[in-house]
Motif scaffolding. Structure first.
Motif, PDB file in Angstrom:
ATOM      1  N   ASP A 100       0.839  -1.189   0.000  1.00 32.96           N
ATOM      2  CA  ASP A 100       0.000   0.000   0.000  1.00 32.96           C
ATOM      3  C   ASP A 100       0.880   1.247   0.000  1.00 32.96           C
ATOM      4  OD1 ASP A 100       0.870   0.381   2.645  1.00 32.96           O
ATOM      5  OD2 ASP A 100      -0.954  -0.477   3.517  1.00 32.96           O
ATOM      6  N   HIS A 127       3.259  -1.056   3.471  1.00 30.35           N
ATOM      7  CA  HIS A 127       2.846  -2.287   4.141  1.00 30.35           C
ATOM      8  C   HIS A 127       2.599  -3.370   3.097  1.00 30.35           C
ATOM      9  CE1 HIS A 127       0.458  -5.185   6.348  1.00 30.35           C
ATOM     10  NE2 HIS A 127       0.654  -4.539   7.477  1.00 30.35           N
ATOM     11  N   TRP A 166       1.067  -6.752   1.279  1.00 28.40           N
ATOM     12  CA  TRP A 166      -0.204  -7.467   1.246  1.00 28.40           C
ATOM     13  C   TRP A 166      -0.155  -8.504   0.122  1.00 28.40           C
ATOM     14  CZ3 TRP A 166      -3.940  -6.233   4.857  1.00 28.40           C
ATOM     15  CH2 TRP A 166      -3.809  -4.999   5.507  1.00 28.40           C
ATOM     16  N   TYR A 167      -1.008  -9.509   0.247  1.00 28.79           N
ATOM     17  CA  TYR A 167      -1.264 -10.409  -0.864  1.00 28.79           C
ATOM     18  C   TYR A 167      -2.700 -10.184  -1.331  1.00 28.79           C
ATOM     19  CZ  TYR A 167       3.062 -13.076  -0.661  1.00 28.79           C
ATOM     20  OH  TYR A 167       4.376 -13.455  -0.726  1.00 28.79           O
ATOM     21  N   LEU A 188      -8.136  -9.671   0.583  1.00 28.72           N
ATOM     22  CA  LEU A 188      -6.917  -8.933   0.917  1.00 28.72           C
ATOM     23  C   LEU A 188      -6.308  -9.576   2.153  1.00 28.72           C
ATOM     24  CD1 LEU A 188      -5.201  -6.533   0.017  1.00 28.72           C
ATOM     25  CD2 LEU A 188      -6.548  -5.086   1.542  1.00 28.72           C
ATOM     26  N   ASP A 213      -3.147 -10.136   4.902  1.00 34.07           N
ATOM     27  CA  ASP A 213      -1.992  -9.539   5.566  1.00 34.07           C
ATOM     28  C   ASP A 213      -0.998 -10.646   5.910  1.00 34.07           C
ATOM     29  OD1 ASP A 213      -0.136  -8.339   7.227  1.00 34.07           O
ATOM     30  OD2 ASP A 213      -1.611  -7.105   8.277  1.00 34.07           O
ATOM     31  N   SER A 246      -7.327 -11.451   7.171  1.00 28.19           N
ATOM     32  CA  SER A 246      -7.768 -11.235   5.798  1.00 28.19           C
ATOM     33  C   SER A 246      -9.147 -10.598   5.784  1.00 28.19           C
ATOM     34  CB  SER A 246      -7.789 -12.552   5.012  1.00 28.19           C
ATOM     35  OG  SER A 246      -8.738 -13.452   5.570  1.00 28.19           O
TER      36      SER A 246
END
Length: 558
Positions: A266, A270, A272-273, A294, A296, A302
């Motif tokens: 982001d 940070h 993310w997948y 989304l 983490d 998620s």
């Protein structure tokens, strides 16, 4: 005598004193087999984490593997009994009959849900809006991803090699997702565990960093999560057991069909997948995006979004490039029916054999040329698709295809032996232009080239040291002022320091130097000759011009 007779027959009734004992053993064996089957099923569920959705292409395969495992284990556990068991044989025959019937059912369903009977439905998988080329903004070299994937990987490996404390424990993932980040364009990829032993020794801290490569400048950096105040990424695809991202995701959402997660960051850095969910028509036909999860990787938390537009706007890749390309090809080939796509092929078009990226309004789009199904070297236009919103645009602008442009650029520098990257499509003065990097055999960028997309014989090149702005100015000078889109003009009031007149190609041109040493040129014509012919030092004039090495004046007022 009486006892023996009693055991054999009593008043005409057969009696077996071991009957109860035999049933007890059968019941015991059944319970043991059931327990083993449950254990095997749970083990298979954990290690295979199958999708509980019959639309999944691997649904039948998962059922087959699971039941075979149960049969094999039970057979091994009771091999002395099951081999000669008629009941076991009947169950096995019934199982294979049901499996065969299921396979036939799937085949029938897939045939009737295929493009053969649903051409219009497949053609409408993506809605493509026809528009003009000025939908694409004038090229901004701060947002132009000229560094291709291969150069990006080399830059990432170089950065990783400078971190000896990490290179022995981790490897660089080959994800390299193209993203829009901090008003520029980047590729980003995480580190991953080198092997199972390295996972065991590092799992408590997790993956400590990711690599970020600027796609315009080539600047690469290894971003350590602790420098951002974050813990390591524990839930990643290269982890094992409970920390494996794919397993955790599928067990958390057992009925969702996932593809390959996309690694992004982001605006705060940070990690993310972005995990796209899919659905199909029948089993494995007409793949389409359903939603997005989304995830983490630091905490394992998620969030599921059934409506993609509800997901955060910084996400850049929800729709994978391969699916977008497939949808566009379905649109180009099936809109007039399945048979026409095979035989008549009237109005049948397809994408070029490749694609590239461009940034537009903070999103990442892919584009590709649109060409006929016959083998030629021309494009009928271009198609662009937003990887986040699924918005698609078609620009009808006939010209050379990408590979012809690449060959043309390579021909300009054939004495060096450089090879071209796949072109980027950019807007220069309202014209579609191919932008490529020219690399040597070591993969280093040595030059840049611009090729007119409508006439690939118009090529200009500059060295990498001169840079892209110099290339743009050289290209504008080469194509001439008649090719300029007036919407790209700038307005300014200038003070003349010097003016010279020349007759070139039958035209009178005035070359103006301002008191700030800016240079302009203007062609004298019926509309401006009464002004241009009498220009002198210290005159102030208002000009509309297009920026180039020598700025090109389109309109002039005094």
């Amino acid at each position: 005598m009486f006892k023996a007779s009693f055991n054999g027959n009593f008043n005409g009734y057969n009696f077996n004193p071991n009957f109860k004992q035999s049933n007890t053993k059968k019941t015991k064996h059944f319970i043991i087999c059931l327990i083993i089957s449950i254990i095997v099923a749970l083990g298979a569920w954990y290690f295979l984490y199958p999708v509980l959705n019959w639309h999944s292409p691997v649904f039948v395969t998962n059922i087959f593997i699971l039941t075979i495992l149960v049969f094999v284990v039970c057979s091994i556990a009771f091999v002395d009994r099951v081999i000669a068991s008629k009941t076991y044989s009947k169950i096995l025959k019934s199982y294979f009959f049901i499996l065969f019937a299921l396979v036939i059912l799937v085949i029938v369903l897939n045939v009737f849900s295929s493009p053969l009977f649903n051409a219009k439905e497949y053609a409408s998988r993506i809605q493509i809006v026809e528009t003009n080329f000025d939908t694409i903004s004038e090229v901004d070299f701060n947002k132009t991803p000229i560094i291709d994937r291969y150069s990006t990987e080399a830059l990432g490996d170089r950065v990783m090699g400078q971190m000896p404390e990490l290179v022995s424990q981790f490897e660089v993932s080959n994800d390299y997702t193209q993203i829009s980040y901090k008003d520029s364009v980047y590729r980003v990829t995480p580190l991953e565990y080198a092997d199972f032993y390295k996972y065991l020794t590092n799992r408590s801290e997790g993956i400590p960093a990711y690599i970020l490569v600027n796609s315009t400048t080539g600047e690469a950096s290894l971003v350590k999560l602790k420098d951002l105040g974050l813990d390591g990424m524990k839930y990643v695809p290269s982890a094992m057991l409970n920390e494996n991202l794919n397993r955790k995701l599928q067990l958390q959402y057992p009925t969702e069909i996932f593809g390959s997660p996309s690694f992004e960051i982001d605006e705060d850095g940070h990690p993310w997948y972005v995990c796209t969910t899919y659905t199909y028509k029948a089993m494995g036909n007409k793949k389409s995006v359903k939603g997005v999860v989304l995830f983490d990787p630091i905490t394992g938390d998620s969030t599921k979004y059934d409506n993609i537009l509800d997901a955060p706007k910084w996400i850049d890749r929800v729709y994978p490039e391969s699916l977008i390309t497939q949808e566009i090809n379905n649109y180009g080939s099936l809109k007039d029916g399945f048979l026409n796509s095979i035989f008549g092929q009237k109005n049948v078009v397809q994408t070029s054999e490749g694609y590239n990226y461009l940034e537009k309004d903070g999103d990442i789009w892919i584009y590709s040329g649109i060409t006929s199904v016959s083998s030629d070297s021309a494009n009928l236009g271009f198609v662009l698709a937003n990887l986040r919103t699924h918005e698609a645009l078609r620009i009808n602008s006939a010209g050379a295809d990408e590979f012809s442009a690449m060959n043309s650029a390579e021909g300009e520098v054939k004495n060096y032996g450089y090879y071209s990257t796949f072109p980027l499509l950019v807007n220069v003065g309202g014209r579609p232009v191919y932008l490529v990097a020219l690399k040597d055999n070591a993969g280093l960028i040595k030059m840049y080239a611009m090729i007119d997309a409508t006439d690939y014989q118009k090529v200009v090149t500059v060295s990498a040291e001169e840079g892209l702005p110099a290339l743009k100015k050289k290209f504008v000078n080469a194509i001439g002022s008649n090719s300029i889109n007036l919407d790209q003009l700038k307005t300014k009031t200038i003070t003349i320091a010097k003016v010279d007149y020349f007759v070139l190609d039958g035209q009178t041109k005035a070359y103006i130097t301002t008191n700030t040493n800016e240079k302009y040129k203007v062609v004298m014509n019926d509309a401006n000759e009464n002004i241009v012919a009498f220009l002198t030092t210290d005159d102030k004039i208002k000009v509309e011009y297009y920026e180039a090495d020598v700025n090109i004046i389109q309109n002039i007022e005094k």
